[in-house]
Design a protein around this motif. Sequence first.
Motif, PDB file in Angstrom:
ATOM      1  N   GLN A 162      46.981  23.507  51.669  1.00 36.14           N
ATOM      2  CA  GLN A 162      45.957  24.357  52.257  1.00 36.14           C
ATOM      3  C   GLN A 162      44.593  23.730  51.989  1.00 36.14           C
ATOM      4  O   GLN A 162      44.210  23.542  50.843  1.00 36.14           O
ATOM      5  CB  GLN A 162      46.056  25.757  51.644  1.00 36.14           C
ATOM      6  N   ILE A 165      41.391  24.162  54.505  1.00 35.82           N
ATOM      7  CA  ILE A 165      40.330  25.106  54.828  1.00 35.82           C
ATOM      8  C   ILE A 165      40.803  26.516  54.497  1.00 35.82           C
ATOM      9  O   ILE A 165      41.988  26.776  54.355  1.00 35.82           O
ATOM     10  CB  ILE A 165      39.858  25.025  56.291  1.00 35.82           C
ATOM     11  N   PHE A 166      39.846  27.413  54.364  1.00 42.23           N
ATOM     12  CA  PHE A 166      40.064  28.776  53.890  1.00 42.23           C
ATOM     13  C   PHE A 166      40.635  28.756  52.475  1.00 42.23           C
ATOM     14  O   PHE A 166      41.349  29.653  52.062  1.00 42.23           O
ATOM     15  CB  PHE A 166      40.979  29.562  54.826  1.00 42.23           C
ATOM     16  N   GLY A 203      36.687  31.438  54.730  1.00 35.63           N
ATOM     17  CA  GLY A 203      37.635  32.530  54.959  1.00 35.63           C
ATOM     18  C   GLY A 203      37.228  33.808  54.245  1.00 35.63           C
ATOM     19  O   GLY A 203      37.829  34.850  54.435  1.00 35.63           O
ATOM     20  N   HIS A 204      36.191  33.737  53.413  1.00 38.26           N
ATOM     21  CA  HIS A 204      35.599  34.916  52.773  1.00 38.26           C
ATOM     22  C   HIS A 204      36.592  35.766  51.985  1.00 38.26           C
ATOM     23  O   HIS A 204      36.522  36.983  52.011  1.00 38.26           O
ATOM     24  CB  HIS A 204      34.901  35.798  53.805  1.00 38.26           C
ATOM     25  N   VAL A 205      37.552  35.138  51.317  1.00 39.10           N
ATOM     26  CA  VAL A 205      38.495  35.926  50.511  1.00 39.10           C
ATOM     27  C   VAL A 205      37.825  36.250  49.178  1.00 39.10           C
ATOM     28  O   VAL A 205      37.500  35.353  48.414  1.00 39.10           O
ATOM     29  CB  VAL A 205      39.801  35.154  50.270  1.00 39.10           C
ATOM     30  N   ARG A 206      37.663  37.547  48.929  1.00 43.73           N
ATOM     31  CA  ARG A 206      36.978  37.945  47.697  1.00 43.73           C
ATOM     32  C   ARG A 206      37.736  37.500  46.466  1.00 43.73           C
ATOM     33  O   ARG A 206      38.950  37.605  46.412  1.00 43.73           O
ATOM     34  CB  ARG A 206      36.857  39.469  47.635  1.00 43.73           C
ATOM     35  N   ARG A 238      38.285  34.642  45.533  1.00 45.07           N
ATOM     36  CA  ARG A 238      39.015  33.399  45.749  1.00 45.07           C
ATOM     37  C   ARG A 238      38.131  32.288  46.323  1.00 45.07           C
ATOM     38  O   ARG A 238      37.952  31.254  45.701  1.00 45.07           O
ATOM     39  CB  ARG A 238      40.184  33.648  46.716  1.00 45.07           C
ATOM     40  N   GLU A 296      27.488  45.410  51.884  1.00 46.01           N
ATOM     41  CA  GLU A 296      28.147  46.607  51.365  1.00 46.01           C
ATOM     42  C   GLU A 296      27.164  47.571  50.746  1.00 46.01           C
ATOM     43  O   GLU A 296      27.531  48.450  49.986  1.00 46.01           O
ATOM     44  CB  GLU A 296      29.232  46.194  50.366  1.00 46.01           C
ATOM     45  N   GLU A 320      49.951  37.890  44.866  1.00 52.26           N
ATOM     46  CA  GLU A 320      48.742  38.193  45.622  1.00 52.26           C
ATOM     47  C   GLU A 320      49.071  38.503  47.067  1.00 52.26           C
ATOM     48  O   GLU A 320      49.970  37.903  47.654  1.00 52.26           O
ATOM     49  CB  GLU A 320      47.778  37.004  45.581  1.00 52.26           C
ATOM     50  N   LEU A 339      47.040  38.996  50.752  1.00 47.49           N
ATOM     51  CA  LEU A 339      45.734  38.878  51.407  1.00 47.49           C
ATOM     52  C   LEU A 339      45.700  39.734  52.665  1.00 47.49           C
ATOM     53  O   LEU A 339      46.509  39.572  53.574  1.00 47.49           O
ATOM     54  CB  LEU A 339      45.431  37.417  51.758  1.00 47.49           C
ATOM     55  N   ARG A 341      35.668  47.933  54.666  1.00 51.24           N
ATOM     56  CA  ARG A 341      35.499  47.495  53.281  1.00 51.24           C
ATOM     57  C   ARG A 341      35.745  48.623  52.293  1.00 51.24           C
ATOM     58  O   ARG A 341      36.506  48.469  51.326  1.00 51.24           O
ATOM     59  CB  ARG A 341      34.079  46.974  53.064  1.00 51.24           C
ATOM     60  N   GLU A 342      35.098  49.769  52.513  1.00 52.13           N
ATOM     61  CA  GLU A 342      35.200  50.876  51.557  1.00 52.13           C
ATOM     62  C   GLU A 342      36.595  51.493  51.606  1.00 52.13           C
ATOM     63  O   GLU A 342      37.158  51.865  50.584  1.00 52.13           O
ATOM     64  CB  GLU A 342      34.134  51.934  51.863  1.00 52.13           C
ATOM     65  N   ARG A 390      43.872  40.945  47.850  1.00 51.98           N
ATOM     66  CA  ARG A 390      42.605  40.276  48.162  1.00 51.98           C
ATOM     67  C   ARG A 390      42.152  40.710  49.545  1.00 51.98           C
ATOM     68  O   ARG A 390      42.981  40.915  50.438  1.00 51.98           O
ATOM     69  CB  ARG A 390      42.791  38.761  48.157  1.00 51.98           C
ATOM     70  N   GLN A 391      40.851  40.799  49.715  1.00 51.08           N
ATOM     71  CA  GLN A 391      40.304  41.233  51.000  1.00 51.08           C
ATOM     72  C   GLN A 391      39.412  40.158  51.609  1.00 51.08           C
ATOM     73  O   GLN A 391      38.717  39.438  50.899  1.00 51.08           O
ATOM     74  CB  GLN A 391      39.435  42.479  50.786  1.00 51.08           C
ATOM     75  N   SER A 392      39.444  40.089  52.927  1.00 51.32           N
ATOM     76  CA  SER A 392      38.452  39.313  53.651  1.00 51.32           C
ATOM     77  C   SER A 392      37.977  40.176  54.821  1.00 51.32           C
ATOM     78  O   SER A 392      38.795  40.757  55.525  1.00 51.32           O
ATOM     79  CB  SER A 392      39.073  38.016  54.163  1.00 51.32           C
ATOM     80  N   HIS A 393      36.664  40.285  54.977  1.00 57.73           N
ATOM     81  CA  HIS A 393      36.127  41.121  56.057  1.00 57.73           C
ATOM     82  C   HIS A 393      35.172  40.335  56.953  1.00 57.73           C
ATOM     83  O   HIS A 393      34.502  39.425  56.485  1.00 57.73           O
ATOM     84  CB  HIS A 393      35.360  42.318  55.479  1.00 57.73           C
ATOM     85  N   VAL A 452      42.464  33.471  61.133  1.00 57.22           N
ATOM     86  CA  VAL A 452      43.914  33.498  60.898  1.00 57.22           C
ATOM     87  C   VAL A 452      44.603  32.472  61.802  1.00 57.22           C
ATOM     88  O   VAL A 452      45.492  31.739  61.373  1.00 57.22           O
ATOM     89  CB  VAL A 452      44.489  34.918  61.131  1.00 57.22           C
ATOM     90  N   LEU A 472      43.837  30.715  58.061  1.00 54.37           N
ATOM     91  CA  LEU A 472      43.599  31.619  56.933  1.00 54.37           C
ATOM     92  C   LEU A 472      44.895  32.381  56.671  1.00 54.37           C
ATOM     93  O   LEU A 472      45.404  33.072  57.553  1.00 54.37           O
ATOM     94  CB  LEU A 472      42.453  32.589  57.259  1.00 54.37           C
ATOM     95  N   GLU A 473      45.445  32.242  55.457  1.00 50.68           N
ATOM     96  CA  GLU A 473      46.801  32.739  55.200  1.00 50.68           C
ATOM     97  C   GLU A 473      46.842  34.234  54.895  1.00 50.68           C
ATOM     98  O   GLU A 473      47.024  34.654  53.745  1.00 50.68           O
ATOM     99  CB  GLU A 473      47.435  31.953  54.070  1.00 50.68           C
TER     100      GLU A 473
END
Lengths: 299, 348
Positions: free
Chosen positions: A148, A150-151, A233-236, A238, A252, B38, B40, B48-49, B73-76, B86, B90-91
């Motif tokens: 892996q 990117i992202f 990829g904006h994974v919080r 990570r 937020e 994990e 995702l 988000r909230e 894990r979150q992505s927004h 994706v 993006l996995e």
Amino acid sequence: MAQAVPRRRATTPGGARARNTPAWVRWPLIGVSFGFVGLFLVMPMAAVFAEAFRKGVGVYMDSLRDPDALSAIWLTVLTAAITLPLNIVFGLSSAWLIARFRFAGRGLLITLIDLPFAVSPVISGLIFVLMFGLQGWIGPWLKGHDIQIIFAVPGVILATLFVTFPFVAREVLSLMQEQGDDQEQAALMLGASGWKTFWRVTLPNVKWAVLYGVILCNARAMGEFGAVSVVSGHVRGRTNTMPLQVEILYNEYNFVAAFAVASLLTLLALVTLVVKGVLEWRLAGEAQDAEESTKGITA
Amino acid sequence: MLSRLTHTVARTLLGVSTLFVAGVTTLAPAQPVHADTELLNVSYDPTRELYQEFNKAFVAHWKASGGESVVVRQSHGGSGKQARAVIDGLEADVVTLALAADIDAIAKNARLLPDDWQSRLPDNSSPYTSTIVFVVRKGNPKGVKDWNDLVKPGISIITPNPKTSGGARWNYLAAWGYALRNNGNDEGKAREFVAALFKNVPVLDSGARGSTTTFAQRGLGDVLLSWENEAHLIQKEFGADKFDIVIPSVSILAEPPVAIVDKVVDKRGTRKIAEGYLKFLYSEQGQEIAARNFYRPRLASVATKYVGNFPSIPLFTIDEVFGGWKKAQATHFAEKGVFDQIYQPKSK
């Protein structure tokens, strides 16, 4: 980005003329300059800290101790820690190559080193998506081998490397060109080994330029937003670096935390400015010495 | 003479870089390793909230029912942009996006899940629904009451870009549906109406959250076209004394769908948790969390309990008015589609 290094001992051209300028011209100009700097640089900077500490030191510290914030800080430091050494190696070798040798493609190499400055960071990021993305050139192969890029963290580092690689090379190159290779030749002629010459002559001669490049490179590596945003990829917790984390927190409505993380970046900027100032002063000295010594030889 | 130096320099630099790369590759796995599994979740902007609260509940629930420790894990981001990520690799184990067309795009362009994904879970794979409402400044100074007030000259509307944002596409289609209803299903009139509406839009952000910030934080515009849940969030975050919510006479039933990304979960061995995660959205607890965050729940018992949160608005569906997402997407939002024809960015 190949800024002319300021001369330490040189007198400012037209310095006398500036002193002769009547006060009614001088003072308003000074006032405008300081007013501008205050309005657009000092005040926003102060605002960052004011916002960050609005709810007290406790909340400020808690914002920085949040696992996602810590992870962003960690990733930012890691990225810089990997980017900087690679840039030093690359910068030194390419600058040395260009300064000391004439070869086919030399001009092209100089141009290519400047490429990251010419390309918009967003495009730099997209290049990596096109290369390593699942629909990209080598994405399917990478996926087959479970790699892996990117992202994920490697993508963030690659993108940062791309946007920062001219810094060291550029700084070292201009100084090396100015210095010439007389001292190296002399060392070798006097029987020093290649090894010794590199460590005792080549490297010491450019050490301030390397440091100067490193400090600029570090500031950019930690602050880069555009290119990293595209590949992250904006994974919080990570793949967010500090600038990305600031954006997320801001979106937020978590303004205190956003400004707390931003205040770290601002601190970094301030430290960078101070170190940069010191280095510029040393660097100007080096260039001056080089010039004087060459003059001495030719005279 | 210089060649001796050349060799040394080359060898040194090569040595340093080899050492360094070796060091990084051995040390790299030592960065924070989580023994926990994990998951995702790649989601759109305003959730988000919702997922912050939901993930906590799910982690506890999964552990309590004998499962392993999970970290979600979150992505927004804008729904279309997230789908694109994706597709590009993006996995995501699960995607919870703003509209079906975005998950369709993942199925079509990257073949990460089957085309019939939407029939795998109840209610069109949409565990909660929402709709589009207006947010105006306190006291409604411009007197905006319904869709037809939006095309009046001098009204400034904030909505995200339909190309990248799911919410924006719902906004657009809601306006189109209103215009059809009030003009005897005349497509030409609807087109004129929506074109006039977008003439009043000074700026298109890429996601719903960006538009919210533009409207609420930066103070631009008279009306924000917004998800119902986002509208309530604005009141909560910025204070009910600053903004009013205006409920139009009719709006669209927005169904934000969820799906497992098959190729990813099978590769990562997370299918069971991913399925449990999505199923939990339909459970009473999951539905309560959705309702508390102003997403309209599907479960009747929860809907009754939170009936006060959700004013009744006549809602039309995308299937009724537009013949489904695939068709709506191709007609309106594809390259050179209707949106591209009617929207000219203002050159300033």
